[in-house]
Structures are given as C-alpha cells and as structure tokens.
Design a protein around this motif. Structure first.
Motif, mmCIF file in Angstrom:
data_model
loop_
_atom_site.group_PDB
_atom_site.id
_atom_site.type_symbol
_atom_site.label_atom_id
_atom_site.label_comp_id
_atom_site.label_asym_id
_atom_site.label_seq_id
_atom_site.Cartn_x
_atom_site.Cartn_y
_atom_site.Cartn_z
ATOM 1 N N ILE A 1 3.584 6.402 -8.684
ATOM 2 C CA ILE A 1 2.698 5.528 -9.450
ATOM 3 C C ILE A 1 3.338 5.283 -10.812
ATOM 4 C CG2 ILE A 1 0.418 5.259 -10.491
ATOM 5 C CD1 ILE A 1 -0.633 7.191 -8.338
ATOM 6 N N ASN B 1 0.283 1.969 -13.451
ATOM 7 C CA ASN B 1 -0.909 1.687 -12.640
ATOM 8 C C ASN B 1 -0.609 0.903 -11.368
ATOM 9 O OD1 ASN B 1 -2.770 2.930 -14.505
ATOM 10 N ND2 ASN B 1 -2.509 1.128 -15.816
ATOM 11 N N VAL C 1 1.206 1.374 -7.393
ATOM 12 C CA VAL C 1 1.752 2.273 -6.382
ATOM 13 C C VAL C 1 3.002 1.632 -5.789
ATOM 14 C CG1 VAL C 1 1.333 3.461 -4.199
ATOM 15 C CG2 VAL C 1 -0.528 3.209 -5.856
ATOM 16 N N LEU D 1 -2.114 2.302 2.628
ATOM 17 C CA LEU D 1 -1.805 1.762 1.305
ATOM 18 C C LEU D 1 -2.604 0.502 1.014
ATOM 19 C CD1 LEU D 1 2.090 2.190 1.181
ATOM 20 C CD2 LEU D 1 0.376 3.588 0.015
ATOM 21 N N LYS E 1 -5.514 -0.151 1.773
ATOM 22 C CA LYS E 1 -6.913 0.153 1.453
ATOM 23 C C LYS E 1 -7.098 0.449 -0.028
ATOM 24 C CE LYS E 1 -7.968 1.956 6.058
ATOM 25 N NZ LYS E 1 -8.377 3.170 6.838
ATOM 26 N N TYR E 2 -5.983 0.707 -0.752
ATOM 27 C CA TYR E 2 -6.100 0.995 -2.179
ATOM 28 C C TYR E 2 -6.504 -0.272 -2.928
ATOM 29 C CZ TYR E 2 -3.332 5.236 -1.183
ATOM 30 O OH TYR E 2 -2.864 6.429 -0.697
ATOM 31 N N ASP E 3 -7.441 -0.136 -3.833
ATOM 32 C CA ASP E 3 -7.893 -1.280 -4.622
ATOM 33 C C ASP E 3 -7.113 -1.365 -5.933
ATOM 34 O OD1 ASP E 3 -9.397 -3.529 -5.220
ATOM 35 O OD2 ASP E 3 -11.033 -2.376 -6.123
ATOM 36 N N VAL E 4 -5.792 -1.271 -5.811
ATOM 37 C CA VAL E 4 -4.866 -1.324 -6.945
ATOM 38 C C VAL E 4 -3.608 -2.054 -6.495
ATOM 39 C CG1 VAL E 4 -5.706 0.832 -7.993
ATOM 40 C CG2 VAL E 4 -3.822 0.898 -6.337
ATOM 41 N N VAL F 1 -0.082 -2.550 -5.107
ATOM 42 C CA VAL F 1 0.793 -1.728 -4.261
ATOM 43 C C VAL F 1 1.948 -2.583 -3.772
ATOM 44 C CG1 VAL F 1 0.956 -0.205 -2.254
ATOM 45 C CG2 VAL F 1 -1.232 -0.425 -3.458
ATOM 46 N N ASN G 1 0.956 -6.307 -1.955
ATOM 47 C CA ASN G 1 -0.433 -6.409 -1.492
ATOM 48 C C ASN G 1 -1.158 -7.532 -2.238
ATOM 49 O OD1 ASN G 1 -1.105 -5.302 -4.005
ATOM 50 N ND2 ASN G 1 -2.462 -3.730 -3.154
ATOM 51 N N HIS H 1 -3.248 -7.656 -4.587
ATOM 52 C CA HIS H 1 -3.370 -7.568 -6.036
ATOM 53 C C HIS H 1 -2.118 -8.092 -6.755
ATOM 54 C CE1 HIS H 1 -7.151 -5.310 -6.277
ATOM 55 N NE2 HIS H 1 -6.743 -4.666 -5.207
#
Length: 258
Positions: free
Chosen positions: A96, A99, A101, A135, A137-140, A142, A223, A225
């Motif tokens: 990380i 902020n 991944v 990965l 599924k992360y709300d950040v 990636v 991803n 984001h």
C-alpha cells in the motif's frame, strides 16, 4: 502521479541503467521485476540515495520483484500470490502506497509449451485471477502491474503468425488474460492507445530493437477507482537502446489528482 513498471533483467548488473532512468524519468512509484538477486543482495543503499523507499522479494539467480516509492512509506501486504503455499518462486509482492494497493508481479514465461512450465504458468494465472477478484472488492484504488508474459492481441506482437505456439501467445494464455480483464480491470495502455502498436520488450537477438520487432508483455491493470484518473501512458523505448540495458523498456502511466 507517475507510476512505472520495469523488468530490469538483473538489478545489480543493470543498476547503473536503473539509476540513470530513475533520475531522468522521476517516477513516483516503480514496480521492478526479474531482480535475479537473493533477498540480502538487493541494492537498497543506492536506491535510497536516489530518493526511494523499497520493499522487495528476492531469489537467487531468478525472478524477484520490488516496489519503490518516493511519495511515502510502503506498507507491505504480502510477498506471495495466494493459492499455493508450496510455490517458492518470488513472483509477487503487494503493498500500500499513498492510499493505493499495488500488486507487482512477474508471471511465469511458460516455455516450452506444452509441458510442465506451461502448466505452471496457467496454474499461476488461475491463482492471479482468483486473487484479483478479492482485490476488486476493495473500495480503494488498486492496480496490478508488471511483466505478465502475455501479448493479449495480434497488435501486441510484431509478427503474430510466428508466435502462435509460444507460451506468451498461445490461445490458452490469451484467454486467461481476457478472463482477468473481464472481471473489471482496465488495460491502461490499450485504453489510451487502442489501435497503436506499442512494444515493451525487444529480444537481444536478430537485431530486434533496431527492427522494432517487439512485444507488449508489460501491463498496467486498473480497477474502477483508477480508470477515470488515467491521464497518460507510454513506454520509455529509448532506454532499451542504452548500453548494458535490459531487454525490456520501462512502462509508465500518469494519474490525475483525485
């Protein structure tokens, strides 16, 4: 922010090239592959003097991956792709940074195909697909970055008809890459350059670089984001022409601020 990927093909032997490129290109985050050095031989002091923190996973003579950052500390998440605890190859590291991944990977070559090495490649690809679902599924933000050892389409190889049976271009591998991207990953280069012939690798043999007989096997997968933050992407092709350089060139992308 500028993020790059570079298969250095031996970090200690190519260290002058790496440091020269870091100074010239000034990437904020870099994923490295094929360190070809045991963990304790990673050249951390000169990399720190160049302004970068680092996490890495080395292996004697083969493989090896690292993440460098000049925009803050790197929090290491894992240094092995889940799914096979017996796999001793250093091909994946995840951290990380700022902020985001970042999964840095060096996917197996797989040649000769068919055979055990090709089977290992397909099994590794299957593990990557499974892990990438988690990965996503992360709300950040990636990203998966590195040498995937696959040319996804004909446009990604200088002479497609000559590569049909190669492990980097066989239909099973291309289908695996498509299964991966179809999960929701965006290929950064292809998003910005959908029809352009862009290569990231040129063999040392047969005057490949001078003939521009290349392959696109180094990729950025983003991803949701990050997809809309993608501003530019390209290849520092000229680095492949430097003396004592890797057979890969650095690949990079620039992200817009949030």
């Amino acid at each position: 922010m500028k993020i790059a990927s570079y298969n250095v093909n031996g970090i200690n032997g190519r260290l002058p090239v790496l440091l020269r490129w870091l100074k010239e290109a000034e990437p904020d985050i870099v994923c490295l592959q094929e360190l070809k050095a045991p963990h304790e031989k990673f050249p951390l002091p000169p990399i720190q003097r160049a302004g970068y923190e680092a996490i890495w996973h080395g292996q004697k003579s083969w493989n090896g991956v690292a993440i460098l950052s000049r925009v803050g500390k790197i929090q290491e998440v894992r240094r092995q792709l889940p799914g096979d605890p017996q796999d001793s190859h250093s091909r994946y590291i995840e951290g990380i940074v700022s902020n985001m991944v970042i999964g840095c990977l060096y996917l197996p070559n797989g040649n000769p195909a068919p055979g055990p090495k090709f089977d290992y490649k397909l099994a590794w690809f299957k593990r990557l697909i499974t892990h990438s679902k988690a990965l996503l599924k992360y709300d950040v933000p990636v990203m998966l970055i590195g040498d995937f050892n696959v040319m996804p389409a004909d446009i990604d190889v200088y002479k497609p008809e000559s590569w049909q049976e190669d492990a980097l271009f066989r239909p099973e591998v291309r289908r695996a890459f498509k299964r991966l991207t179809d999960l929701g990953w965006t290929d950064a280069i292809r998003k910005l350059h959908p029809q352009e012939r862009i290569y990231t690798f040129w063999d040392y043999f047969r005057n490949a670089y001078a003939r521009n007989a290349g392959l696109r096997i180094d990729h950025f997968l983003l991803n949701r984001h990050l997809e809309n933050r993608l501003k530019k992407a390209g290849v520092d092709k000229h680095v492949r022409g430097w003396e004592k350089t890797s057979d890969h060139a650095p690949v990079w992308m620039q992200l817009k601020d949030r």
